[in-house]
Design an enzyme around this catalytic site. Structure first.
Site, mmCIF file in Angstrom:
data_model
loop_
_atom_site.group_PDB
_atom_site.id
_atom_site.type_symbol
_atom_site.label_atom_id
_atom_site.label_comp_id
_atom_site.label_asym_id
_atom_site.label_seq_id
_atom_site.Cartn_x
_atom_site.Cartn_y
_atom_site.Cartn_z
ATOM 1 N N ASP A 249 12.995 76.955 34.071
ATOM 2 C CA ASP A 249 13.337 77.462 32.738
ATOM 3 C C ASP A 249 14.676 76.891 32.263
ATOM 4 O O ASP A 249 15.237 75.989 32.863
ATOM 5 C CB ASP A 249 13.359 78.988 32.801
ATOM 6 C CG ASP A 249 13.207 79.660 31.456
ATOM 7 O OD1 ASP A 249 12.834 78.973 30.483
ATOM 8 O OD2 ASP A 249 13.442 80.880 31.369
ATOM 9 N N HIS A 250 15.200 77.464 31.183
ATOM 10 C CA HIS A 250 16.403 76.981 30.478
ATOM 11 C C HIS A 250 17.435 76.308 31.376
ATOM 12 O O HIS A 250 17.964 76.915 32.291
ATOM 13 C CB HIS A 250 17.092 78.154 29.778
ATOM 14 C CG HIS A 250 16.288 78.766 28.688
ATOM 15 N ND1 HIS A 250 16.421 78.411 27.362
ATOM 16 C CD2 HIS A 250 15.328 79.723 28.724
ATOM 17 C CE1 HIS A 250 15.574 79.111 26.634
ATOM 18 N NE2 HIS A 250 14.900 79.918 27.439
ATOM 19 N N GLU B 77 14.434 72.300 23.838
ATOM 20 C CA GLU B 77 14.664 73.280 22.772
ATOM 21 C C GLU B 77 15.573 72.674 21.714
ATOM 22 O O GLU B 77 16.592 72.057 22.027
ATOM 23 C CB GLU B 77 15.289 74.560 23.335
ATOM 24 C CG GLU B 77 15.524 75.633 22.283
ATOM 25 C CD GLU B 77 15.795 77.001 22.886
ATOM 26 O OE1 GLU B 77 16.241 77.890 22.140
ATOM 27 O OE2 GLU B 77 15.561 77.194 24.096
ATOM 28 N N GLU C 235 20.398 84.955 27.847
ATOM 29 C CA GLU C 235 19.424 84.599 28.881
ATOM 30 C C GLU C 235 20.124 83.830 29.980
ATOM 31 O O GLU C 235 20.668 82.743 29.756
ATOM 32 C CB GLU C 235 18.291 83.747 28.287
ATOM 33 C CG GLU C 235 17.286 83.214 29.303
ATOM 34 C CD GLU C 235 16.251 84.230 29.730
ATOM 35 O OE1 GLU C 235 15.396 83.897 30.552
ATOM 36 O OE2 GLU C 235 16.295 85.374 29.235
ATOM 37 N N HIS D 18 16.124 86.417 22.819
ATOM 38 C CA HIS D 18 15.849 86.819 24.193
ATOM 39 C C HIS D 18 16.139 88.306 24.351
ATOM 40 O O HIS D 18 17.010 88.857 23.697
ATOM 41 C CB HIS D 18 16.727 86.040 25.179
ATOM 42 C CG HIS D 18 16.326 84.613 25.330
ATOM 43 N ND1 HIS D 18 17.212 83.567 25.191
ATOM 44 C CD2 HIS D 18 15.125 84.047 25.623
ATOM 45 C CE1 HIS D 18 16.574 82.427 25.396
ATOM 46 N NE2 HIS D 18 15.322 82.695 25.653
ATOM 47 N N HIS E 174 9.776 81.087 22.763
ATOM 48 C CA HIS E 174 10.728 81.804 23.614
ATOM 49 C C HIS E 174 11.008 83.168 22.997
ATOM 50 O O HIS E 174 10.732 83.412 21.831
ATOM 51 C CB HIS E 174 12.028 81.015 23.741
ATOM 52 C CG HIS E 174 11.884 79.777 24.570
ATOM 53 N ND1 HIS E 174 12.924 78.899 24.800
ATOM 54 C CD2 HIS E 174 10.829 79.263 25.232
ATOM 55 C CE1 HIS E 174 12.515 77.911 25.558
ATOM 56 N NE2 HIS E 174 11.246 78.098 25.828
ATOM 57 N N ASN F 247 7.094 82.365 26.775
ATOM 58 C CA ASN F 247 7.920 82.893 27.849
ATOM 59 C C ASN F 247 7.935 84.410 27.839
ATOM 60 O O ASN F 247 8.035 85.043 26.772
ATOM 61 C CB ASN F 247 9.360 82.395 27.708
ATOM 62 C CG ASN F 247 9.509 80.931 28.065
ATOM 63 O OD1 ASN F 247 8.532 80.228 28.292
ATOM 64 N ND2 ASN F 247 10.749 80.474 28.122
#
Length: 396
Positions: free
Chosen positions: A107-108, A172, A180, A224, A263, A285
């Site tokens: 992820d990120h 992104e 997050e 998020h 997201h 997500n």
């Protein structure tokens, strides 16, 4: 249209099969839930949910999740990469036994976390060189805090490294609000929460020259975390504008030429999710809602069995009665898993992925690498070979 079973095998999916999987999702109007996992227990819950729902699933690990998997006592700067590789190895060990397609994703990754990304790519390369496929199927670069030009340039640099191994890149552009994994965008200018069609096309133009295996997380007001309905203004219809603009620019015959990602899915309404998927979102997500569900399963169990969880001996049925069958971790962790399974199944239903794949476990084996014409000595050494990726990271 061929069924997904005819196109993609069960178990961990990488390379060409991953591209086929995402094309099938886009062309058939469903998205695959991507759930953040921090343990083998949460990963197994996702796999179980996918088997029950007859759906593909994406299991993803964050930088913080990877560090947690390595163990909080580990202070090595490469702990996040080591823990992420460990989760990937676990999933590769068991995924085929659930009989559904599984994508292993990271992820990120913000700019400050690129050493973590580098560590995982080293593990991918090590695995690829031995077995012809990467350890992970997909990685995400989140450089949305950087200027667009720098964001895209760094993505291009890394994508050129990933493309020969056929690793999917998610990037992104535009910023997802909230917080997050240590990246805090809670005070961001609201206008930056909405990506423009021109920004999306700039990404497409740069990355499509390298490989078709990429997706774009374009912001449309996403945040998020969890929030009350009405507190966040999502505009998933904007995703359709991105598709239309890129279609026009490249003269594509496809109505939705871009693979899009959503997201900040926790707390979204059913209509918002439906609109996002109809506009080409192939991955959503989920983290906050599944975190809560895992805890909630344990919370409910503790509340119901509280009188049996206060001592090893003694409960309402007798002062000398043992309580081991209540405090055994396999009991209460299982309750947490069961609640998480239910929540992940709910996401699969909302994303229309439920029922897209008939589980097949016949002939299942661990997917820890298959060497050509292995001799007995090679097989004996397989465990050591699998550990080399982790050792490579630790030596850095």
């Amino acid at each position: 249209m061929a069924s997904l079973n005819e196109l993609v095998p069960p178990g961990v999916v990488t390379g060409d099969n991953l591209l086929v999987l995402f094309k099938h999702a886009r062309d058939n109007g469903y998205a695959i839930p991507a759930v953040n996992c921090t343990s083998s227990s949460t990963a197994n819950a996702c796999l179980e949910a996918a088997k029950k729902a007859k759906s593909p699933v994406i299991i993803q690990v964050s930088n913080g999740g990877g560090a947690f998997l390595a163990g909080k006592a580990v202070k090595d700067p490469n702990a996040a990469a080591v823990g992420s590789v460990a989760l990937a190895m676990h999933i590769r060990s068991v995924a085929a036994y659930y009989g559904i397609p599984v994508v292993i994703h990271s992820d990120h990754c913000a700019k400050k976390l690129l050493p973590w990304f580098d560590g995982m790519l080293d593990a991918d390369k090590e695995f690829f060189d031995k077995y012809g496929e990467p350890l992970f199927g997909s990685h995400m670069l989140d450089l949305s805090e950087e200027p667009d030009e720098e964001n895209i340039a760094i993505c291009v640099e890394y994508f050129k490294k990933m493309a020969p191994m056929k690793i999917w890149l998610e990037m992104e552009i535009g910023i997802t609000g909230g917080e997050e994994d240590g990246v805090n965008n809670e005070g961001i200018d609201p206008e930056k929460l909405y990506t423009s069609p021109e920004q999306v096309y700039s990404v497409y133009e740069s990355l499509s020259k390298i490989s078709p295996m990429f997706s774009i997380a374009a912001a449309f007001g996403n945040v998020h975390g969890v929030y009350k309905p009405g507190n966040v203004k999502l505009s998933p219809e904007r995703l359709g504008h991105h598709q239309a603009h890129t279609k026009k620019m490249i003269g594509s015959g496809l109505e939705k030429p871009i693979f899009l990602v959503m997201h900040g899915g926790s707390g979204s309404t059913d209509d918002e999710i439906k609109t996002a998927v109809s506009n080409g979102v192939i991955k959503m997500n989920i983290d906050t809602d599944t975190q809560w569900s895992y805890w909630d399963g344990l919370r409910i169990f503790e509340k119901e069995k509280r009188d049996y969880l206060q001592a090893q001996i003694g409960n309402p049925t007798g002062a000398d009665k043992p309580n081991k069958k209540f405090y055994d971790p396999r009991v209460w962790i299982r309750k947490a898993e069961e609640a998480m399974v239910t929540r992940v199944e709910t996401s699969m239903d909302k994303l229309n992925s439920k029922g897209t794949y008939e589980p097949k476990t016949e002939g299942a084996t661990p997917q820890l690498g298959s060497l050509k014409n292995p001799n007995p000595i090679t097989l004996v050494c397989l465990g050591a070979l699998l550990g080399s990726a982790v050792m490579l990271i630790l030596k850095k």
